[in-house]
Design a protein around this motif. Structure first.
Motif, PDB file in Angstrom:
ATOM      1  N   ARG A  49     -14.776 -13.754  90.095  1.00  0.00           N
ATOM      2  CA  ARG A  49     -14.997 -13.440  88.678  1.00  0.00           C
ATOM      3  C   ARG A  49     -14.222 -14.399  87.780  1.00  0.00           C
ATOM      4  NH1 ARG A  49     -13.295  -7.275  89.021  1.00  0.00           N
ATOM      5  NH2 ARG A  49     -11.714  -8.376  90.246  1.00  0.00           N
ATOM      6  N   HIS A  50     -12.975 -14.624  88.127  1.00  0.00           N
ATOM      7  CA  HIS A  50     -12.144 -15.544  87.335  1.00  0.00           C
ATOM      8  C   HIS A  50     -12.725 -16.952  87.374  1.00  0.00           C
ATOM      9  CE1 HIS A  50      -8.411 -17.346  85.730  1.00  0.00           C
ATOM     10  NE2 HIS A  50      -8.650 -18.307  86.601  1.00  0.00           N
ATOM     11  N   HIS A  96     -15.817 -17.903  88.079  1.00  0.00           N
ATOM     12  CA  HIS A  96     -17.109 -17.970  87.380  1.00  0.00           C
ATOM     13  C   HIS A  96     -16.891 -18.109  85.871  1.00  0.00           C
ATOM     14  CE1 HIS A  96     -20.944 -16.437  85.672  1.00  0.00           C
ATOM     15  NE2 HIS A  96     -21.455 -17.088  86.711  1.00  0.00           N
ATOM     16  N   SER A  97     -15.919 -17.383  85.339  1.00  0.00           N
ATOM     17  CA  SER A  97     -15.613 -17.474  83.910  1.00  0.00           C
ATOM     18  C   SER A  97     -15.094 -18.856  83.550  1.00  0.00           C
ATOM     19  CB  SER A  97     -14.576 -16.405  83.544  1.00  0.00           C
ATOM     20  OG  SER A  97     -14.216 -16.507  82.182  1.00  0.00           O
ATOM     21  N   ARG A 155     -17.956 -21.418  83.682  1.00  0.00           N
ATOM     22  CA  ARG A 155     -18.845 -21.221  82.543  1.00  0.00           C
ATOM     23  C   ARG A 155     -18.242 -21.846  81.274  1.00  0.00           C
ATOM     24  NH1 ARG A 155     -19.413 -16.122  82.933  1.00  0.00           N
ATOM     25  NH2 ARG A 155     -17.910 -15.509  81.336  1.00  0.00           N
ATOM     26  N   ALA A 156     -16.917 -21.729  81.109  1.00  0.00           N
ATOM     27  CA  ALA A 156     -16.254 -22.319  79.944  1.00  0.00           C
ATOM     28  C   ALA A 156     -16.405 -23.830  79.926  1.00  0.00           C
ATOM     29  CB  ALA A 156     -14.777 -21.940  79.933  1.00  0.00           C
TER      30      ALA A 156
END
Length: 310
Positions: free
Chosen positions: A59-60, A62-63, A66-67
């Motif tokens: 999750r971390h 992927h974030s 994405r940034a």
């Protein structure tokens, strides 16, 4: 994607795109410890290029991707953390053997230092596959660079990375007692919910300076140096000072002038009978003086003697 990273991706392609990135390779990629701008151009290019990204927290990661505007689907993220590192390594190795390129990132900083990654890299190497590092951000080197305790005039020539001390009080006290006997610069890490306990344990070191780095590279970064005995009060003076991740540097143990003279006397006696390296090691063990400093002294004496013979 943040608009500010559009040009960074273009620069990454221009700067790193022409380089060679072999298949069947695990790329160990350092990522920012807080400030997203502390990503390297080569890291951005490799994260786009690879077939999959092994990571501590999907999750971390992927974030973060994405940034940066790096497109990776959920199926391209492989969870590799401290609880499944051995098992997940088999999946990574299988994909590498199929010719894939895989990057590994921890939640922050350089993998395999205090975060997971060491066992993965070792397993990949044992399988006869390539491991390629992409260096970058690290809380350890960030703090060392700002503390002024290593490599400068009058400072020690190196440091030791200790990492996290034991969480149980008695074991932590025993570890601090061992640190007290080590004259080198020593780097520790600690989580916010344990920093007060660590500060109390380190207070027994009294006047030995400690540099605390809190929330390094982030908006509320705080770097402060003080005697070990003052750290608990410094933390208690402001509740915000106990928030965030910590890196701490225990400065080198000062050698008193009379103690240094005694160390030199012991060194001179040993040099008369033993090879230089052996004499230096024994003199350091006996006197507690830093080995590097004694070695430099021994070499200086040797040069003086050789010049005197000319």
């Amino acid at each position: 994607m943040s608009a500010s990273f559009t040009s960074a991706l273009q620069a990454a392609q221009a700067a790193a795109g022409t380089q060679h990135y072999p298949a069947s390779t695990l790329y160990v990629v350092a990522t920012p410890i807080g400030n997203l701008a502390d990503i390297t151009l080569r890291a951005l290019h490799v994260l786009e290029l690879v077939d999959a990204v092994a990571c501590e927290d999907t999750r971390h990661t992927h974030s973060m991707l994405r940034a940066y505007g790096v497109g990776k689907s959920g199926g391209q993220l492989i969870a590799v953390h401290q609880h499944n590192e051995a098992e997940a390594a088999e999946q990574v190795i299988s994909r590498l053997q199929q010719g894939q390129r895989i990057a590994y990132v921890s939640d922050a900083g350089t993998p395999g230092v205090s975060d997971p990654g060491a066992r993965l890299a070792a397993a990949v190497a044992r399988a006869g596959l390539r491991v390629s590092p992409l260096p970058g951000a690290s809380s350890v080197t960030a703090l060392v660079s700002a503390a002024g305790a290593v490599g400068g005039e009058g400072a020690s020539n190196g440091f030791a990375f200790i990492g996290f001390l034991p969480t149980k009080a008695q074991e932590r006290q025993q570890a601090v007692a061992q640190l007290a006997q080590d004259p080198r610069s020593l780097v520790l890490l600690e989580a916010p919910h344990r920093i007060a306990d660590l500060a109390q344990a380190l207070a027994v070191l009294q006047d030995r300076p400690i540099t605390l780095g809190r929330e390094l590279t982030k908006q509320f970064e705080d770097i402060a140096t003080m005697p070990a005995a003052e750290v608990p009060a410094w933390l208690a003076a402001d509740p915000h000072r106990s928030k965030g991740e910590f890196a701490l540097l225990l400065h080198p143990q000062a050698v008193q002038t009379d103690g240094l003279a005694e160390a030199h006397r012991v060194l001179a006696l040993l040099l008369a009978e033993l090879p230089t390296k052996t004499a230096v090691k024994l003199a350091a063990d006996i006197s507690g003086a830093p080995r590097n400093a004694l070695y430099d002294t021994a070499l200086a004496w040797k040069r003086d003697a050789e010049q005197g013979d000319d």
